[in-house]
Design a protein around this motif. Structure first.
Motif, PDB file in Angstrom:
ATOM      1  N   LEU A  86     140.730  25.096 -30.964  1.00 32.51           N
ATOM      2  CA  LEU A  86     139.931  23.498 -30.643  1.00 32.51           C
ATOM      3  C   LEU A  86     140.761  22.593 -29.817  1.00 32.51           C
ATOM      4  CD1 LEU A  86     138.918  21.447 -32.409  1.00 32.51           C
ATOM      5  CD2 LEU A  86     141.337  21.771 -33.492  1.00 32.51           C
ATOM      6  N   GLN A  87     142.264  23.268 -29.718  1.00 30.10           N
ATOM      7  CA  GLN A  87     143.123  22.772 -28.970  1.00 30.10           C
ATOM      8  C   GLN A  87     142.553  23.279 -27.052  1.00 30.10           C
ATOM      9  OE1 GLN A  87     145.251  20.278 -29.065  1.00 30.10           O
ATOM     10  NE2 GLN A  87     145.185  20.606 -30.914  1.00 30.10           N
ATOM     11  N   GLU A  88     142.077  24.156 -27.218  1.00 34.24           N
ATOM     12  CA  GLU A  88     141.742  25.040 -25.991  1.00 34.24           C
ATOM     13  C   GLU A  88     140.883  24.300 -25.802  1.00 34.24           C
ATOM     14  OE1 GLU A  88     142.713  26.863 -23.798  1.00 34.24           O
ATOM     15  OE2 GLU A  88     144.289  28.398 -25.162  1.00 34.24           O
ATOM     16  N   LEU A  89     139.802  23.947 -26.851  1.00 38.65           N
ATOM     17  CA  LEU A  89     138.469  22.744 -26.099  1.00 38.65           C
ATOM     18  C   LEU A  89     138.676  21.325 -25.926  1.00 38.65           C
ATOM     19  CD1 LEU A  89     136.189  24.029 -28.825  1.00 38.65           C
ATOM     20  CD2 LEU A  89     135.799  24.461 -26.346  1.00 38.65           C
ATOM     21  N   VAL A  90     139.913  21.347 -26.594  1.00 39.87           N
ATOM     22  CA  VAL A  90     140.783  19.987 -25.994  1.00 39.87           C
ATOM     23  C   VAL A  90     141.113  19.904 -24.654  1.00 39.87           C
ATOM     24  CG1 VAL A  90     142.265  17.598 -26.901  1.00 39.87           C
ATOM     25  CG2 VAL A  90     141.696  18.915 -28.812  1.00 39.87           C
ATOM     26  N   LEU A  91     141.667  20.924 -24.647  1.00 42.19           N
ATOM     27  CA  LEU A  91     142.639  20.698 -23.058  1.00 42.19           C
ATOM     28  C   LEU A  91     140.926  20.881 -21.523  1.00 42.19           C
ATOM     29  CD1 LEU A  91     145.069  23.251 -23.949  1.00 42.19           C
ATOM     30  CD2 LEU A  91     145.239  21.229 -22.800  1.00 42.19           C
ATOM     31  N   ARG A  92     139.743  21.600 -21.815  1.00 39.89           N
ATOM     32  CA  ARG A  92     138.792  20.972 -21.058  1.00 39.89           C
ATOM     33  C   ARG A  92     138.055  19.383 -21.733  1.00 39.89           C
ATOM     34  NH1 ARG A  92     140.933  26.132 -22.212  1.00 39.89           N
ATOM     35  NH2 ARG A  92     140.852  27.677 -20.780  1.00 39.89           N
ATOM     36  N   GLY A  93     138.953  18.716 -22.074  1.00 37.75           N
ATOM     37  CA  GLY A  93     137.485  16.923 -22.351  1.00 37.75           C
ATOM     38  C   GLY A  93     136.638  17.378 -23.229  1.00 37.75           C
ATOM     39  N   VAL A  94     136.884  18.138 -23.968  1.00 35.42           N
ATOM     40  CA  VAL A  94     135.468  18.275 -25.459  1.00 35.42           C
ATOM     41  C   VAL A  94     135.285  17.821 -26.191  1.00 35.42           C
ATOM     42  CG1 VAL A  94     134.089  19.889 -26.707  1.00 35.42           C
ATOM     43  CG2 VAL A  94     135.239  20.234 -24.794  1.00 35.42           C
ATOM     44  N   PRO A  95     135.056  16.427 -26.524  1.00 40.85           N
ATOM     45  CA  PRO A  95     134.742  15.650 -27.437  1.00 40.85           C
ATOM     46  C   PRO A  95     134.550  16.176 -28.614  1.00 40.85           C
ATOM     47  CG  PRO A  95     132.627  15.332 -26.437  1.00 40.85           C
ATOM     48  CD  PRO A  95     133.845  16.879 -25.403  1.00 40.85           C
ATOM     49  N   VAL A  96     135.792  17.044 -28.986  1.00 41.32           N
ATOM     50  CA  VAL A  96     135.740  17.595 -30.412  1.00 41.32           C
ATOM     51  C   VAL A  96     135.112  16.794 -31.141  1.00 41.32           C
ATOM     52  CG1 VAL A  96     137.456  19.549 -30.269  1.00 41.32           C
ATOM     53  CG2 VAL A  96     137.391  18.255 -30.784  1.00 41.32           C
ATOM     54  N   ALA A  97     136.084  15.696 -32.077  1.00 44.79           N
ATOM     55  CA  ALA A  97     135.557  14.710 -32.671  1.00 44.79           C
ATOM     56  C   ALA A  97     133.990  14.183 -33.471  1.00 44.79           C
ATOM     57  CB  ALA A  97     136.346  13.197 -32.752  1.00 44.79           C
ATOM     58  N   GLN A  98     133.111  14.568 -31.972  1.00 48.97           N
ATOM     59  CA  GLN A  98     132.243  14.313 -32.204  1.00 48.97           C
ATOM     60  C   GLN A  98     130.845  15.235 -32.459  1.00 48.97           C
ATOM     61  OE1 GLN A  98     130.608  12.453 -27.976  1.00 48.97           O
ATOM     62  NE2 GLN A  98     132.289  11.395 -27.901  1.00 48.97           N
ATOM     63  N   ASN A  99     131.695  16.585 -32.771  1.00 49.19           N
ATOM     64  CA  ASN A  99     130.623  17.568 -32.484  1.00 49.19           C
ATOM     65  C   ASN A  99     130.987  17.700 -34.985  1.00 49.19           C
ATOM     66  OD1 ASN A  99     130.441  20.441 -34.056  1.00 49.19           O
ATOM     67  ND2 ASN A  99     130.123  20.816 -31.861  1.00 49.19           N
ATOM     68  N   PRO A 100     130.057  17.397 -35.617  1.00 54.60           N
ATOM     69  CA  PRO A 100     130.344  16.942 -37.211  1.00 54.60           C
ATOM     70  C   PRO A 100     131.064  18.992 -37.639  1.00 54.60           C
ATOM     71  CG  PRO A 100     128.207  16.676 -36.429  1.00 54.60           C
ATOM     72  CD  PRO A 100     129.279  17.277 -35.222  1.00 54.60           C
ATOM     73  N   ALA A 101     130.317  19.927 -37.244  1.00 56.68           N
ATOM     74  CA  ALA A 101     131.515  21.230 -37.301  1.00 56.68           C
ATOM     75  C   ALA A 101     132.771  21.430 -37.224  1.00 56.68           C
ATOM     76  CB  ALA A 101     130.765  22.019 -36.870  1.00 56.68           C
ATOM     77  N   ILE A 102     132.559  21.276 -35.811  1.00 57.47           N
ATOM     78  CA  ILE A 102     134.645  21.276 -35.836  1.00 57.47           C
ATOM     79  C   ILE A 102     135.719  20.164 -36.269  1.00 57.47           C
ATOM     80  CG2 ILE A 102     135.936  21.507 -33.945  1.00 57.47           C
ATOM     81  CD1 ILE A 102     133.632  22.350 -32.259  1.00 57.47           C
ATOM     82  N   ALA A 103     134.694  19.005 -36.009  1.00 63.21           N
ATOM     83  CA  ALA A 103     135.626  18.162 -36.643  1.00 63.21           C
ATOM     84  C   ALA A 103     135.935  18.076 -38.183  1.00 63.21           C
ATOM     85  CB  ALA A 103     134.861  16.619 -36.666  1.00 63.21           C
ATOM     86  N   THR A 104     134.649  18.490 -38.751  1.00 63.58           N
ATOM     87  CA  THR A 104     134.904  18.356 -40.260  1.00 63.58           C
ATOM     88  C   THR A 104     136.036  19.878 -40.533  1.00 63.58           C
ATOM     89  OG1 THR A 104     132.864  17.939 -40.895  1.00 63.58           O
ATOM     90  CG2 THR A 104     133.731  19.123 -42.555  1.00 63.58           C
ATOM     91  N   TRP A 105     135.812  21.276 -40.268  1.00 66.04           N
ATOM     92  CA  TRP A 105     136.996  21.867 -40.249  1.00 66.04           C
ATOM     93  C   TRP A 105     138.398  21.109 -39.629  1.00 66.04           C
ATOM     94  CZ3 TRP A 105     141.392  23.609 -36.793  1.00 66.04           C
ATOM     95  CH2 TRP A 105     141.606  25.111 -37.227  1.00 66.04           C
ATOM     96  N   ALA A 106     138.602  20.321 -38.431  1.00 64.01           N
ATOM     97  CA  ALA A 106     139.498  19.789 -38.409  1.00 64.01           C
ATOM     98  C   ALA A 106     140.726  18.378 -38.921  1.00 64.01           C
ATOM     99  CB  ALA A 106     139.928  19.021 -36.736  1.00 64.01           C
TER     100      ALA A 106
END
Length: 375
Positions: free
Chosen positions: A129-149
């Motif tokens: 999750l944090q590696e994706l954030v560091l690469r500028g990925v809008p993880v909150a916009q991905n339902p599966a990732i956002a639900t887990w986070a």
């Protein structure tokens, strides 16, 4: 287990060079047969556990298979890389950091969703999750990732303190480049080729009292913890309270009057090399030091490197322990930052050398973090 895999597993211990296996799996993965590479890796892991550490060939090929699947784009490759990590690697602790860095480098977030919905350790998910954030990925916009986070059980994890978007000062984080055969890291420090002299006679009128506590020193040095734990590094972390406000232009002279170990003997050397730094530049240096490590070891990688960087920055700017990254950043933006290195016996003058000083917003507190390492 197919006959091809059985043959490779059986023949590997007798080889002195395992490079011949690589074209075989490269071709199979290129043909869309990523499952073959994962199956081979899982078989090698099982054989390696049975044979013990003396069979280095198993580990060598297993590592190559992980890099191949993790850094070769494609949903099938991502799914098989995750399967391989779940079955053949211990990703419940620090072992999750390296695969997470590889996966975030090689694959799009949508291809990594199975990590957050399928068979993956929570530690791998947290790091990924944090590696994706560091690469500028809008993880909150991905339902599966956002639900887990957002799950309540995440709140107890150390990395949950970190925000899911990058702040302004960390937007230029130097991230590694991973490929099948090699990796590259940025090193924004090291001995300067051009030195500006700031001698101790440039004294300051204000007095300084060393108020460093062990807890403060440890917190400031969080970004270079692996330099001393995993390598040959030295670190100096100091806090000074000033009796009078210090202007920014006097920081070089002040540094030379504080009795810093890293600057001992500078009067007889070629002088102090330094320049004012922006908070973003200071963060960049700290993150590179934390995530990539020193001369030996691999550092904390991106996720825990980010955490260590914020911990160091919080201590350098004097933020309270319960401060959020946004509050730490706001204070860092009000500080004056100065970067330095110098040719003294303390610094190794190889490649891993840096010094940072932060002058507080009221100009009455000066913190210093210096680190050096050698192979």
């Amino acid at each position: 287990m197919t006959e091809d895999i059985q043959k490779i597993v059986a023949e590997l211990p007798g080889l002195t060079d395992v490079s011949g296996v690589k074209p075989i799996v490269d071709e199979r993965v290129a043909r869309g047969e990523a499952a073959f590479a994962a199956d081979l890796g899982i078989a090698l892991s099982a054989a390696g556990k049975a044979a013990g550490p003396s069979v280095w060939q198993y580990e060598a090929v297993l590592g190559y298979l992980l890099r191949l699947l993790a850094t070769t784009p494609g949903p099938g490759n991502a799914a098989q890389a995750l399967r391989l990590v779940a079955s053949a690697f211990d990703s419940s602790g620090k072992g999750a950091r390296y695969p997470a860095s590889l996966l975030a480098t090689g694959h799009a977030a949508e291809d990594l969703v199975p990590a957050f919905t399928g068979a993956a350790s929570d530690e791998l998910r947290s790091c990924l999750l944090q590696e994706l954030v560091l690469r500028g990925v809008p993880v909150a916009q991905n339902p599966a990732i956002a639900t887990w986070a957002a799950a309540p059980e995440r709140l107890g994890h150390p990395l949950s303190w970190l925000p899911l978007t990058l702040s302004g000062i960390e937007s230029e984080a130097a991230l590694p480049s991973h490929g099948v055969g090699s990796s590259g890291w940025a090193m924004p420090y090291g001995p300067s080729s051009h030195r500006s002299v700031a001698m101790a006679r440039d004294t300051i009128a204000t007095g300084a009292v060393d108020t460093t506590s062990p807890a403060q020193a440890a917190a400031m040095a969080a970004a270079v913890e692996t330099w001393t734990d995993e390598s040959n590094g030295r670190v100096e972390a100091r806090v000074f309270d000033l009796t009078e406000p210090l202007d920014a232009g006097s920081i070089p002279g002040a540094l030379l009057t504080l009795g810093l170990e890293c600057l001992a003997g500078v009067e007889e050397s070629s002088g102090l090399s330094g320049a004012m730094r922006t908070p973003a530049e200071a963060w960049w240096v700290l993150f590179a030091a934390a995530s990539t490590g020193g001369a030996y070891g691999y550092g904390a990688f991106g996720a825990y490197g980010r955490l260590a960087t914020w911990r160091s920055m919080a201590a350098l700017v004097g933020s309270p322990e319960d401060a959020t990254p946004a509050e730490i950043e706001a204070r860092a933006l009000d500080c004056v930052w100065y970067g330095f290195d110098v040719d003294t016996e303390w610094f190794e003058q190889v490649a891993w050398d840096f010094g940072l000083a932060a002058l507080s917003p009221n100009r009455r507190r000066l913190t210093v973090l210096a680190a050096t390492d050698t192979d």
